[in-house]
Write an enzyme that holds these catalytic residues in place. Structure first.
Site, PDB file in Angstrom:
ATOM      1  N   TRP A  38       0.950  -1.639  -0.166  1.00 31.49           N
ATOM      2  CA  TRP A  38      -0.101   0.121   0.047  1.00 31.49           C
ATOM      3  C   TRP A  38       1.050   1.043   0.000  1.00 31.49           C
ATOM      4  O   TRP A  38       1.274   1.262   0.702  1.00 31.49           O
ATOM      5  CB  TRP A  38      -1.272   0.130   1.257  1.00 31.49           C
TER       6      TRP A  38
ATOM      7  N   GLU B 115     -22.139   6.097   9.808  1.00 28.14           N
ATOM      8  CA  GLU B 115     -21.490   5.006   8.938  1.00 28.14           C
ATOM      9  C   GLU B 115     -22.143   4.287   7.567  1.00 28.14           C
ATOM     10  O   GLU B 115     -21.039   3.552   6.631  1.00 28.14           O
ATOM     11  CB  GLU B 115     -21.703   3.308  10.220  1.00 28.14           C
TER      12      GLU B 115
ATOM     13  N   LYS C  42      -6.654  -2.490   4.628  1.00 24.62           N
ATOM     14  CA  LYS C  42      -7.462  -2.429   5.984  1.00 24.62           C
ATOM     15  C   LYS C  42      -7.169  -1.889   6.988  1.00 24.62           C
ATOM     16  O   LYS C  42      -7.362  -1.868   8.474  1.00 24.62           O
ATOM     17  CB  LYS C  42      -8.076  -4.086   5.993  1.00 24.62           C
TER      18      LYS C  42
HETATM   19  C1  F6R Z   1     -13.870   1.251   7.007  1.00 30.86           C
HETATM   20  C2  F6R Z   1     -12.707   0.405   7.919  1.00 30.86           C
HETATM   21  C3  F6R Z   1     -11.454   1.751   8.594  1.00 30.86           C
HETATM   22  C4  F6R Z   1     -10.894   1.824   9.512  1.00 30.86           C
HETATM   23  C5  F6R Z   1     -10.474   1.726  10.652  1.00 30.86           C
HETATM   24  C6  F6R Z   1      -9.666   1.788  12.035  1.00 30.86           C
HETATM   25  O1  F6R Z   1     -14.918   0.325   6.982  1.00 30.86           O
HETATM   26  O2  F6R Z   1     -12.603  -0.427   8.571  1.00 30.86           O
HETATM   27  O3  F6R Z   1     -12.432   2.734   7.950  1.00 30.86           O
HETATM   28  O4  F6R Z   1     -12.460   1.515  10.455  1.00 30.86           O
HETATM   29  O5  F6R Z   1      -9.655   2.087   9.214  1.00 30.86           O
HETATM   30  O6  F6R Z   1      -8.837   0.658  12.255  1.00 30.86           O
HETATM   31  P1  F6R Z   1      -9.012  -0.107  12.966  1.00 30.86           P
HETATM   32  O7  F6R Z   1     -10.772  -0.488  13.827  1.00 30.86           O
HETATM   33  O8  F6R Z   1      -8.625  -1.482  12.973  1.00 30.86           O
HETATM   34  O9  F6R Z   1      -8.552   1.066  14.165  1.00 30.86           O
END
Ligand code: F6R
Length: 614
Positions: free
Chosen positions: A75, A487, A609
């Site tokens: 990425w 969301e 992700k």
């Molecule tokens: C959207 C999504 C991202 C994550 C964000 C935080 O669908 O998945 O907005 O929520 O990158 O990631 P975490 O939850 O892993 O800290």
């Protein structure tokens, strides 16, 4: 943010590496590469722009021999996606190859110094600096690869998980981490490394989570060795993985996202198992019970998170304020860390994160801990950095989430925040036993209500056809439904690339109402709660301006069905539990609109992700 894999053992490394890259592709997918060293001392590096499948095509007629190798799916941060900027990067003399997840912040200074010393660079990446620096140190100090890596890492500022191999040592990988995740799998006569455990789980359940500033020597014939940057050996703590292979596959669904949406009745069951007991009369969240004094004395709770987790956190604010009467602030971790936050030891900071690895969230909790706050983590990935760097916490236990757009993790986070709020309310006595039992008994039925809501799938798929080519969407909600609106809008944006805004419904008249016309659909989340009559007005205001309205309402709704263009009816639940139910149709709507547009929902453009860089 970038995935790295490594293998050393008796099998052909290429097959294991490529399979591992497919499992990690959710972390980044603009280019990919592999490097293998074989027993004749040949180091082959292949890399190409595009997804891992492109790399496989590219390698089809190449020499893929070697039982030791490293691989990467990228990425891009420094340097556009291209063949040349793809990893592995290799030293000028072609002896060393390296993959990296993270960012080297002082790469410019190091690069200039290396150029002055005669080094030439192929790529625009920060990573190439690291491999050239390692080569430079090894050649000038006439030292081993391990010593050169250690010395190079002492000079580096930034975040990294790296794996390095060299031509003349086909038995060993040197790996290291700082602020980027790295897991080592220990098999029989073979070892694995990866950014998370998903590429490892089908070979071994025994893993070691490498800690910050540790270097690992991973060999075919020798036991694993871990050491710090001062060359002192550190303790090896072998953990057992609890995930299974079936959780990592699509299980008959066309996409991980759809599979994960449909898994929610089960993931929510897993999430409440053992936590909502005695028919819902008692909520057991050991993390909260263990932190009793901290929650009882908290003058304020600050929740830090990013993206979807931030939306779940906003719902957490409503829940904790309603149930526990503690003031709650919700901050984007990326803003919090640079806002000179005023924190002290009477604050409790809750960090919410699916991956447990988000760089900004980690930095925010580090800052909070240094200021004396008690830090509580809510994450999904067992053994990830957030649970390891917090004072206490709770896992959401929804299993691996592979689709880049978060779905089951969101509902799991909201569920855990509900349980945490109820557990604190019980400790503080801000809710009566009857009130807790009323919510607790409904919580047990939530998985069934979610299953009921998923039966709307066909209706939503048909509805999606009408709105696939809209250019803009507005999502509105009030109270608990406001974060749900945000969301819903985020889900649509990230996978269909349609512009969408989530807004508190009453704020519409202060600006966004100017956008409403027959071309712009508005999705209104309007369950039968204490703000229902107010939101009926908002629906009227949109209709008066010829906007079309898709309304998510409670079964049996009478008023909105007469005004809105489309209604989606969901089961009735207490107001504080509506977000888990009303978010389901929004997940499906975004999924089908993106599918109708031919988009790759599991790997949306530009996204990754796990955001392990700033
Ligand atoms: C959207 C999504 C991202 C994550 C964000 C935080 O669908 O998945 O907005 O929520 O990158 O990631 P975490 O939850 O892993 O800290």
């Amino acid at each position: 943010m970038c995935g790295i894999v490594g293998y050393v053992g008796k099998s052909n490394a290429y097959d294991i590496l490529v399979k591992g890259l497919h499992r990690l592709e959710y972390r980044g997918y603009d280019s990919a590469g592999v490097a293998m060293v074989n027993d004749s001392g040949k180091l082959n590096v292949y890399k190409t722009l595009g997804k891992v499948s492109n790399l496989e095509n590219f390698c089809s007629d190449k020499d893929k021999s070697g039982c030791t190798g490293i691989a990467h799916t990228r990425w891009a941060t420094h340097g556009e996606p291209s063949d040349c900027n793809a990893h592995p990067h290799f030293s000028e003399d072609g002896e060393i190859a390296l993959v990296h997840n993270g960012t080297i912040e002082n790469y410019k200074v190091l690069k200039d110094a290396l150029i002055q010393n005669g080094c030439t660079f192929q790529s625009e990446t920060d990573t190439e600096v690291l491999v050239q620096l390692i080569e430079y140190i090894r050649t000038h100090n006439d030292c081993s690869l391990l010593d050169a890596v250690r010395e190079a890492l002492r000079q580096v500022v930034g975040a990294y998980a790296i794996a390095v191999i060299e031509k003349n040592n086909p038995d060993t990988i040197i790996a290291a981490r700082k602020s980027s995740p790295l897991v080592i799998g220990i098999g029989e006569g073979e070892m694995f490394l990866a950014s998370d455990a998903t590429p490892i789980v089908e070979y071994t359940k025994n893993v070691v989570y490498v800690k910050d500033n540790e270097i690992a020597v991973i060999s075919r014939n020798e036991p694993l060795k871990l050491m710090n940057l001062d060359n002192e050996e550190t303790k090896i703590d072998v953990k057992t993985l609890e995930i299974s292979i079936s959780q990592l596959e699509k299980g008959g669904y066309p996409h991980f996202m759809l599979k994960e949406i449909f898994e929610q009745p089960n993931t929510l069951r897993d999430c409440i198992r053992g936590r909502v007991v005695e028919n819902g009369n008692r909520i057991i969240i050991s993390g909260v019970q263990d932190s009793k004094e901290k929650f009882l004395n908290a003058k304020r709770i600050i929740i830090v998170a990013c993206g979807t987790s931030w939306h779940a956190s906003l719902i957490g604010k409503y829940l904790i304020q309603d149930m526990c009467r503690i003031p709650v602030e919700v901050e984007y971790a990326s803003e919090f860390r640079y806002s000179s936050p005023v924190i002290d030891d009477r604050d409790v900071v809750i960090a919410v994160s699916q991956s447990g690895e988000t760089a900004d969230t980690l930095a925010a909790i580090q800052m909070a801990r240094e200021a004396g706050a008690y830090v509580y983590g809510i994450s999904n990935v067992v053994g990830s950095s957030i649970p390891r760097n917090t004072d206490s916490g709770t896992y959401i236990h929804v299993g691996p989430e592979i689709g880049v757009a978060s779905t089951k993790a969101f509902t799991g986070q909201v569920m855990v925040l509900t349980l945490v709020a109820l557990a604190i309310a019980e400790l503080k006595g801000t809710m009566t036993a009857e009130q807790i039992a009323e919510i607790g008994s409904t919580l047990k039925k939530i998985p069934d209500y979610v299953a009921e809501t998923l039966k709307l799938n066909d209706q939503i798929e048909r509805l999606s056809l009408i709105y696939t080519y809209a250019h803009n969407f507005l999502y509105l909600g009030r109270g608990y439904s406001y974060p749900v609106a945000m969301e819903g809008a985020l889900k649509l944006k990230e996978i269909s690339y349609i512009h969408a805004e989530g807004y508190p419904a009453a704020e519409m008249k202060h600006g966004p109402i100017a956008l409403i016309d027959a071309e712009m659909p508005t999705v209104i989340i309007a369950p039968n709660d204490h703000l229902y009559e107010k939101i009926v007005n908002n629906v009227q205001q949109v209709k008066a301006r010829h906007g079309s309205v898709i309304a998510i309402v409670t079964e049996g709704d009478k008023e909105i069905r007469n005004i809105a263009d489309h209604v989606i009816e969901v089961p009735a639940v207490p107001e504080c539990l509506t977000p888990i139910i009303t978010s389901i149709p929004l997940q499906l709507l975004s999924y089908y609109i993106a599918i109708n547009k031919g988009k790759n929902v599991d790997m949306p453009r530009n996204l990754a992700k796990s955001v392990t860089v700033e």
